[in-house]
Design a protein around this motif. Structure first.
Motif, mmCIF file in Angstrom:
data_model
loop_
_atom_site.group_PDB
_atom_site.id
_atom_site.type_symbol
_atom_site.label_atom_id
_atom_site.label_comp_id
_atom_site.label_asym_id
_atom_site.label_seq_id
_atom_site.Cartn_x
_atom_site.Cartn_y
_atom_site.Cartn_z
ATOM 1 N N UNK A 182 0.827 -1.202 0.000
ATOM 2 C CA UNK A 182 0.000 0.000 0.000
ATOM 3 C C UNK A 182 0.867 1.260 0.000
ATOM 4 N N UNK A 183 1.981 1.204 0.750
ATOM 5 C CA UNK A 183 2.894 2.349 0.770
ATOM 6 C C UNK A 183 3.431 2.621 -0.634
ATOM 7 N N UNK A 184 3.776 1.558 -1.350
ATOM 8 C CA UNK A 184 4.274 1.726 -2.721
ATOM 9 C C UNK A 184 3.205 2.344 -3.615
ATOM 10 N N UNK A 242 0.850 4.332 -2.655
ATOM 11 C CA UNK A 242 0.724 5.748 -2.303
ATOM 12 C C UNK A 242 1.906 6.571 -2.835
ATOM 13 N N UNK A 243 3.035 5.898 -3.065
ATOM 14 C CA UNK A 243 4.186 6.604 -3.637
ATOM 15 C C UNK A 243 4.033 6.791 -5.146
ATOM 16 N N UNK A 244 3.017 6.134 -5.716
ATOM 17 C CA UNK A 244 2.790 6.296 -7.155
ATOM 18 C C UNK A 244 3.138 5.066 -7.969
ATOM 19 N N UNK A 245 3.464 3.962 -7.289
ATOM 20 C CA UNK A 245 3.718 2.723 -8.037
ATOM 21 C C UNK A 245 2.388 2.159 -8.506
ATOM 22 N N UNK A 249 -4.672 -2.193 -3.291
ATOM 23 C CA UNK A 249 -4.418 -0.851 -3.815
ATOM 24 C C UNK A 249 -5.648 0.041 -3.663
ATOM 25 N N UNK A 302 -5.872 13.322 -1.815
ATOM 26 C CA UNK A 302 -4.847 12.437 -2.376
ATOM 27 C C UNK A 302 -5.462 11.169 -3.004
ATOM 28 N N UNK A 317 -7.276 3.002 -10.948
ATOM 29 C CA UNK A 317 -6.035 2.940 -10.160
ATOM 30 C C UNK A 317 -4.834 3.472 -10.929
ATOM 31 N N UNK A 332 -2.249 6.402 -9.855
ATOM 32 C CA UNK A 332 -0.800 6.190 -9.782
ATOM 33 C C UNK A 332 -0.076 7.300 -10.550
ATOM 34 N N UNK A 375 -0.178 10.535 -8.629
ATOM 35 C CA UNK A 375 0.716 10.519 -7.464
ATOM 36 C C UNK A 375 2.191 10.575 -7.878
ATOM 37 N N UNK A 376 2.452 10.202 -9.112
ATOM 38 C CA UNK A 376 3.842 10.265 -9.595
ATOM 39 C C UNK A 376 4.205 11.678 -10.061
ATOM 40 N N UNK A 401 5.086 7.037 6.573
ATOM 41 C CA UNK A 401 5.075 5.907 5.632
ATOM 42 C C UNK A 401 6.431 5.689 4.957
ATOM 43 N N UNK A 419 11.308 6.590 -4.611
ATOM 44 C CA UNK A 419 10.436 7.546 -5.282
ATOM 45 C C UNK A 419 11.144 8.127 -6.512
ATOM 46 N N UNK A 468 11.179 6.432 -9.873
ATOM 47 C CA UNK A 468 9.915 6.494 -10.619
ATOM 48 C C UNK A 468 9.864 7.749 -11.477
#
Lengths: 398, 214
Positions: free
Chosen positions: A305-307, A309-312, A393, B55, B77, B81, B84-85, B96, B110, B113
């Motif tokens: 889930x952390x990944x 939220x990081x945009x993965x 996710x 967010x 989703x 993503x 958020x990127x 986190x 991060x 990415x």
């Protein structure tokens, strides 16, 4: 680094244990499938079906001991046998109509030997093992002979032991040549002979059919010979019908010939039971593996889930898990296939030493079926992983 | 990028009584890119919830949330993503961070990415925030204040139109907090990005264009 995160909270022993489990399960699947194919090739192979070939003769009773013609099969009897549904093929034994004497001069470690004997011949298609040099052409003075394997055993474990003579191997026996004299009251012919091979199917001294036919015609005036023994090729799983028929007609056969049918039945039952047990073990191994993967995802749900939220992308995470599953699957598949290749090779050699040549057998169908099972399992794992990662996710929890 | 909330009320706050000036009475606001918004409230009034909604982390609310006029209800989703990127960055209150990874690895996770920061940029930011010597430690071994600064650098390691900060200075001394606030302001200005920062009601380090009381 992603792998470091996504497999963080699962002890390596869990994963290794699950992989070993799947390896054992998969190996068992491949082995069982190949053992089954081996057995099918064995029962389907004309060379391997020794239990499907039966030699029959009439019972020797008081009447035919007085007159040998009573022991011969009459044309009507042969016609009747030919009409039986269990019969696939048949041939009469051609026997020698002259005297045969084999002798060997004394040598350093062998005494002089001489024995009266006889020859019989069968068409080549009835031989369980046909040596390359088991042929005869006009003018050839050397006669290749096939003898029952049992005779060599009798010599090695009975005669040689009792007389203090050395044991001989199959290869060594082939190197001895001896003199053979064919004779009757009018004619005498001199030949040399050697043992060209061994048979487990026929309890007789076999020479090439062409040789015996030609010799009989020279020694005997009568062209036709009433056969005393017939070799029958029985259709698969028809042994019971044959047995009933022989009992009704009062014909005899070697009892052992029927063991084949019983063995086949036994192998069928135990094979099916083994297949069922193997299937169960495989299923359990696969379930454990699938659960371990699910546990890996669940234990790393916070990290996943952390990944996210990081945009993965959830697809990236799914991809990392699936690539590793595919690598493990490929490793398990390759190792199982290699082990199965070695083991079936051993099995084929073992059978070949007993004159069971399984030309129709290949490990490819078994391996391909296993590969299909593996692909199916991978698809199932991938679908399950995708579902879990996607749900995680979306919700942050499973 | 414009973020619009319309009649938004999170489910957990439905049963609560909200005072007359509370944002939750109307739940409607348009956040304009390039502006700085400050959300002020005591604990339990929904500061984190509001940022989580913006967010896309929480979807348990009445009303609607739109980005550039398009509702986010059914945003797939993959698009979240991508947002958020490249568009919305967030310093979470719980940070986190991956505790078993080093500071450098946490930032790299991060940065790989986005490819946004060079090694020099990272070292320079860490130097400004006084954690340059901590970057090769595992995050779990750092103090919470150091972890907060690490999380800030990670949040800056991407392009963004909006930077969300949830009580980012709660465990940092005043001097470092001012340096951090300067860094945030300058990066946001450089990118033309908006910033939404929450605080409990104590000292403010970032000069806000708008204040939202919950």
């Amino acid at each position: 680094m992603l792998r470091k995160i996504l497999f963080n909270n699962i002890p390596a022993t869990y994963t290794i244990g699950a992989v070993v489990g799947v390896l054992i399960g998969f190996l068992l699947l491949m082995l069982t499938l190949n053992a089954w194919n081996l057995y099918t090739a064995f029962t389907g192979s004309t060379q391997g079906q020794s239990e499907q070939y039966v030699t029959i003769n009439k019972k020797v009773g008081l009447l035919n001991s007085l007159n040998s013609s009573f022991s011969s099969f009459k044309q009507a009897e042969i016609d009747n046998i030919q009409q039986q549904p269990f019969l696939d093929d048949w041939a009469p034994y051609l026997r020698s109509t002259f005297g045969v004497q084999a002798s060997r001069q004394a040598s350093a470690n062998m005494p002089y030997m001489r024995t009266e004997m006889f020859f019989e011949a069968l068409p080549n298609r009835f031989l369980d093992h046909k040596p390359e040099d088991f042929t005869w052409g006009k003018g050839q003075t050397h006669i290749p002979i096939i003898i029952p394997k049992e005779y060599l055993n009798l010599y090695n474990f009975g005669f040689a032991k009792a007389q203090g003579l050395p044991n001989v191997s199959e290869k060594l026996v082939g190197r001895f040549s001896f003199d053979i004299r064919l004779s009757d009251r009018q004619r005498k012919e001199q030949y040399t002979g050697s043992v060209a091979g061994f048979t487990n199917r026929v309890q007789s001294l076999l020479v090439p059919y062409a040789f015996l036919k030609s010799a009989n015609s020279r020694f005997s005036n009568s062209e036709t010979q009433k056969p005393d023994r017939l070799i029958l090729k029985i259709k698969p799983n028809m042994e019971k019908d044959l047995y009933r028929y022989l009992e009704k007609k009062g014909f005899e056969t070697t009892h052992d010939a029927f063991q084949g049918g019983r063995v086949a039945l036994f192998v069928n039952i135990s094979g099916t039971v083994l297949l069922a047990i193997a299937a169960l073990i495989i299923l359990l191994a696969l379930i454990i593996y699938a659960l371990t993967l699910q546990l890996t995802v669940q234990r790393n749900k916070d990290e996943i889930y952390q990944l996210i939220l990081l945009g993965y992308s959830h697809r990236t995470i799914f991809f990392v898990y699936t690539v590793l599953q595919s690598v493990i699957a490929l490793f398990v598949f390759a190792l199982s296939a290699f082990l199965v290749y070695l083991l079936t090779g051993e099995a084929i050699d073992f059978l070949a030493q007993r004159y069971i040549n399984l030309e129709n057998f290949s490990i490819v169908p078994g391996v391909m079926t296993s590969a299909l099972v593996m692909v199916g399992f991978l698809v199932f794992l991938a679908a399950n992983t995708y579902r879990l990662v996607r749900r995680l996710s979306l919700r942050g929890t499973i | 990028m414009e973020l619009s909330l319309s009649n938004v009320l999170p489910y957990p706050l439905k049963e609560m009584e909200h005072h007359s000036k509370s944002f939750w009475n109307a739940g409607t606001l348009q956040f304009q890119q390039g502006e700085v918004y400050e959300i002020i409230a005591p604990s339990g009034r929904g500061k984190t919830t509001l940022l989580d909604i913006l967010f896309g982390k929480r979807k348990d609310f009445d009303g609607s949330y739109a980005i550039n006029g398009s509702t986010t209800n059914k945003l797939p989703l993959q698009q979240w993503a991508a947002l958020r990127r490249a568009h919305i960055s967030y310093v979470f209150q719980g940070l986190r961070l991956f505790k078993h990874l080093t500071g450098v690895e946490n930032i790299a996770l991060k940065n790989r990415l986005t490819g946004c920061l060079s090694d020099n940029d990272i070292t320079s930011m860490a130097g400004k925030l006084a954690i340059a010597d901590q970057l090769h430690k595992k995050a779990g071994l750092m103090s919470f204040g150091q972890q907060q600064r690490l999380a800030l650098i990670r949040a800056l390691a991407q392009p963004f139109d909006w930077l969300l900060l949830d009580e980012p200075f709660s465990h940092i001394d005043r001097e470092t907090a001012e340096v951090a606030a300067d860094l945030i302001t300058s990066v946001c200005r450089e990118k033309g990005a908006g910033c939404i920062v929450t605080r409990l009601g104590n000292e403010s380090f970032i000069t806000a264009d708008h204040q939202i009381v919950l």
